[in-house]
Each structure stands twice: as structure tokens, then as C-alpha cells.
Design an enzyme around this catalytic site. Structure first.
Site, mmCIF file in Angstrom:
data_model
loop_
_atom_site.group_PDB
_atom_site.id
_atom_site.type_symbol
_atom_site.label_atom_id
_atom_site.label_comp_id
_atom_site.label_asym_id
_atom_site.label_seq_id
_atom_site.Cartn_x
_atom_site.Cartn_y
_atom_site.Cartn_z
ATOM 1 C CE LYS A 54 -4.022 -1.916 -0.407
ATOM 2 N NZ LYS A 54 -4.488 -2.930 0.482
HETATM 3 C C1 LIG Z 1 -5.626 -3.865 0.847
HETATM 4 C C2 LIG Z 1 -7.088 -3.668 0.892
HETATM 5 C C3 LIG Z 1 -7.878 -4.041 1.995
HETATM 6 C C4 LIG Z 1 -7.377 -4.867 3.148
HETATM 7 O O1 LIG Z 1 -6.203 -4.485 3.683
HETATM 8 P P1 LIG Z 1 -5.189 -5.573 4.290
HETATM 9 O O2 LIG Z 1 -4.263 -4.713 5.076
HETATM 10 O O3 LIG Z 1 -4.539 -6.260 3.143
HETATM 11 O O4 LIG Z 1 -5.975 -6.492 5.139
HETATM 12 C C5 LIG Z 1 -9.217 -3.718 1.989
HETATM 13 N N1 LIG Z 1 -9.781 -3.092 0.952
HETATM 14 C C6 LIG Z 1 -9.074 -2.730 -0.132
HETATM 15 C C7 LIG Z 1 -9.766 -2.008 -1.240
HETATM 16 C C8 LIG Z 1 -7.710 -3.031 -0.204
HETATM 17 O O5 LIG Z 1 -7.011 -2.699 -1.297
#
Ligand SMILES: *Cc1c(COP(=O)(O)O)cnc(C)c1O
Length: 372
Positions: free
Chosen positions: A183
Site C-alpha cells: 500500500k
Molecule cells: C488492501 C485492501 C484491503 C485490506 O487491507 P489488508 O491490510 O490487506 O488487510 C481492503 N480493501 C481494499 C480495497 C484493499 O485494497
């Protein structure tokens, strides 16, 4: 030729040193580093908000839904095109995630579709900042207000972005971020919930530590609760000092990461505009820190472009297969999502992507579309 990664973490000596500092200090669990990470996120975002760091973006969403006492018999409206995490976070509470269609222009929740799915069981709506953008979020809030719904923003893509000049997270009901490895910033894994609702914040603070009341306060003063009460279902969803130490270093690099991601996205937009059979999404480019760069491949040629890219050592992704097509969440009536599920293709975007690598990606797509 080296493979060009779709996405990756950008971590180095600073994060290693931070981890070593925590290991030397000898307390790896939830303590001071987490408290400081929360304070730093709060001051970066502004708006005097409660910030609660947790183990993943998924657990942030799950805790947010659970904190609203949403469960069996309840429904949450959610765009079909999102990471399956958003759906699982809702169904984990026993509530039903109700798949809504999205807009073709930007893959954001189609509010008309959501309105059609409103029932007396609906408790909340979960708009997703798809590709970091959330145009029309005002209308979602107006709809929620007039129907007594809570809003949980899945802003997993959008950390560092602004809307109308205001940081994402600085306003709104409950906003959830993800800090997983790829992210906009990472804490290894991790996530955060941001809100102004003190009751919801308290529920989430306790909920991340098995529902043990005020255990956060104890741990932040290097104590621990040995005797306590529990009123609600809780989880082991807290963040560790190890994770927070990485996240704190990443916060210092956010401006650099954002600048690079924006630069790369601008260049893609310029070089891929007006190609035959390739359409771009319409986003608030000046405001967002783009987490992914998505194109629509028309004429049934998405998988052909995917194969072409792979043959050139270029990774690609699909964000996302519509959730209403999955066996566990199956429903009907999201035609735009069905169409986009066959057209969306994400191309490499991350802070470590070099100009030369991006040149290769651009050349491959231009060649595929017949432009040279
Ligand atoms: C990455 C993501 C999540 C969940 O995050 P994690 O940290 O991987 O559990 C939820 N929604 C979206 C749109 C994402 O891209």
C-alpha cells in the site's frame, strides 16, 4: 530482462534500524511505538481525530463494522468491485454484504444501485476509494444521512490522498486504511481506523485486544490489565511495536513516495491517452496518491494484453474480480461490474519503479494497441 513488478514495498536501512531499535528495547508487542505511530498519523491527517492502529486493513474494517453492533440480520451496501477483504470484513460479523454496482468512469460505487438495494435491514454503506479516488462521496454521505446509515470508508488505497483539499480521514464517519506490504505506506502488515466518534473509537480500541476494557491505556503506560471486564466480542487485532516502528519510518517517506507515484501516474496518463482499445479512468488526479494504475482494455482483448505483457516480463493485475461473482457472495444485477471484470487491467506502479521500467511498460502497451 528483469521482471517488472506490479507492486512492491519500498523499505530499506531506515526500517531495518527501526526494527533493531525495538528489538534492543526488548518489548515487541503493542506499546510506545504504536502510540507514537497513532499520534503521528493523527497529526498528519489533521481534524483532531481518534486513530486506532490494528493488525491489517481487513481487521480495521471488521472492527469498524462490529463496533456499530452490525451483525446477523443486518445488511451493508458495498461496491462489488473491491478487494474481497471488504466483503469478508462485513460477513465476519454475521451481517450480509450487499453487492452494489459501480460506475464505468471510475469504478466508484454507483449510488443509484445502492439506493435500489436499501432495505429495512440496511445499517451501513461502505464506499471504497477505488484507485485512491472517491468522487461523489458527498452524495454517499447525503444518502446515508437521509436513511440513518453509518458510513465506513474503505480508504485502503488512499492513504496520503486529499479530497477537496482535505486529507482523506480528516472528515467523515469511520475511515479505514491498510498498511499492508504494497500500500502507499506499509508497516509490514497493518491498518488503522480513524473517526471522531469517541464511543466507536473506544469499542475499537478494546475490540483489538480481545474486548478487554481499557487494556490499550494500560499497555501505553507499560502496564497490563490482569483484572478486567469484557462487554463485547473482541479479537487479537492489535498492532505490534515492530510493525509500528516500520510504519513510523514510512510516514517520513510518504511525501517522497507520493511524489513518485504521482509522477509515474501522470506519465502513464500522457503516454496512454487516446490509444485504440485502451481507456483510462477519470480520477481526481491532482488530489490522489495513486495506489494502482488501472486501464480498461476494450474489445475483449484484456487477457491478450495481459499475455503480451507477461511475455515481455511485465506483471499485471486485476483490481478486482467482482465479488458478487464469488460463490460465497453470489448475487445478480451488477452489469457494469460484470463488464469491468473483463476489462480492468492494472499496470506496474510503485515508488521503486524506474523510468526505464516505465518506458518498457508504455512501449509494450502502445505496441499492443497499434500505436508505435
Ligand atoms: C488492501 C485492501 C484491503 C485490506 O487491507 P489488508 O491490510 O490487506 O488487510 C481492503 N480493501 C481494499 C480495497 C484493499 O485494497
Amino acid at each position: 530482462m528483469n521482471t517488472i513488478r506490479l507492486s512492491r514495498s519500498s523499505v530499506g536501512a531506515e526500517e531495518s534500524a527501526a526494527l533493531a531499535r525495538v528489538i534492543d528495547a526488548g518489548y515487541l508487542g503493542m506499546g510506545d511505538e504504536v502510540r507514537l505511530f497513532e499520534e503521528e498519523i493523527a497529526s498528519l491527517i489533521g481534524g483532531n481525530r481518534h486513530v486506532i492502529c490494528v493488525s491489517t486493513g481487513t481487521s480495521a474494517l471488521h472492527l469498524a463494522v462490529a463496533a456499530l453492533d452490525i451483525g446477523p440480520g443486518h445488511e451493508v451496501l458495498i461496491p462489488s468491485i473491491t478487494y474481497v477483504a471488504s466483503f469478508q470484513a462485513v460477513s465476519a460479523t454475521g451481517a450480509r454484504p450487499v453487492a452494489c454496482d459501480v460506475r464505468d468512469s471510475d469504478v466508484f460505487l454507483d449510488l443509484k444501485s445502492a439506493e435500489q438495494r436499501l432495505t429495512r435491514h440496511t445499517r451501513a454503506i461502505m464506499p471504497v476509494h477505488y484507485g485512491s479516488s472517491a468522487r461523489g462521496l458527498e452524495e454517499v454521505y447525503a444518502f446515508a444521512r437521509s436513511n440513518g446509515l453509518r458510513v465506513i470508508e474503505d480508504a485502503a488505497h488512499a492513504f496520503g490522498s486529499t479530497r477537496n483539499g482535505i486529507n482523506v480521514g480528516a472528515e467523515g464517519d469511520i475511515i479505514c486504511f491498510s498498511f499492508d506490504g504494497i500500500k502507499n505506506i506499509t508497516s509490514g502488515e497493518g491498518g488503522a481506523v480513524v473517526t471522531s466518534d469517541a464511543d466507536v473509537a473506544a469499542r475499537i480500541r478494546d475490540g483489538r485486544l480481545l474486548g478487554v476494557e481499557k487494556d490499550t491505556e494500560a499497555r501505553y503506560t507499560a502496564r497490563r490489565s490482569w483484572t478486567f471486564d469484557v462487554h463485547h466480542q473482541g479479537f487479537r487485532y492489535h498492532m505490534s511495536n515492530l510493525m509500528a516502528a516500520v510504519g513510523r519510518e514510512q510516514l517520513k517517506k510518504l511525501a517522497k513516495f507520493s511524489q513518485r507515484r504521482r509522477f509515474l501516474a501522470d506519465r502513464y496518463r500522457k503516454e496512454l491517452a487516446q490509444l485504440d482499445g485502451i481507456a483510462l479512468l477519470s480520477m481526481d488526479w491532482a488530489e490522489i496518491v495513486p495506489h494502482i494504475f488501472v486501464v480498461k482494455v476494450q474489445g475483449g482483448r484484456r487477457d491478450a494484453l495481459g499475455a503480451h505483457l507477461r511475455s515481455l516480463g511485465i506483471e499485471w493485475g486485476l483490481h478486482y474480480q467482482p465479488n458478487h461473482q464469488l460463490s460465497f457472495f453470489r448475487s445478480e444485477g451488477c452489469p457494469v461490474s460484470d463488464q469491468l471484470g473483463g476489462e480492468l487491467l492494472s499496470i506496474p506502479l510503485h515508488a521503486e519503479l524506474t523510468d526505464a521500467e516505465q518506458d518498457r511498460v508504455i512501449a509494450a502497451i502502445r505496441a499492443f494497441s497499434g500505436a508505435v
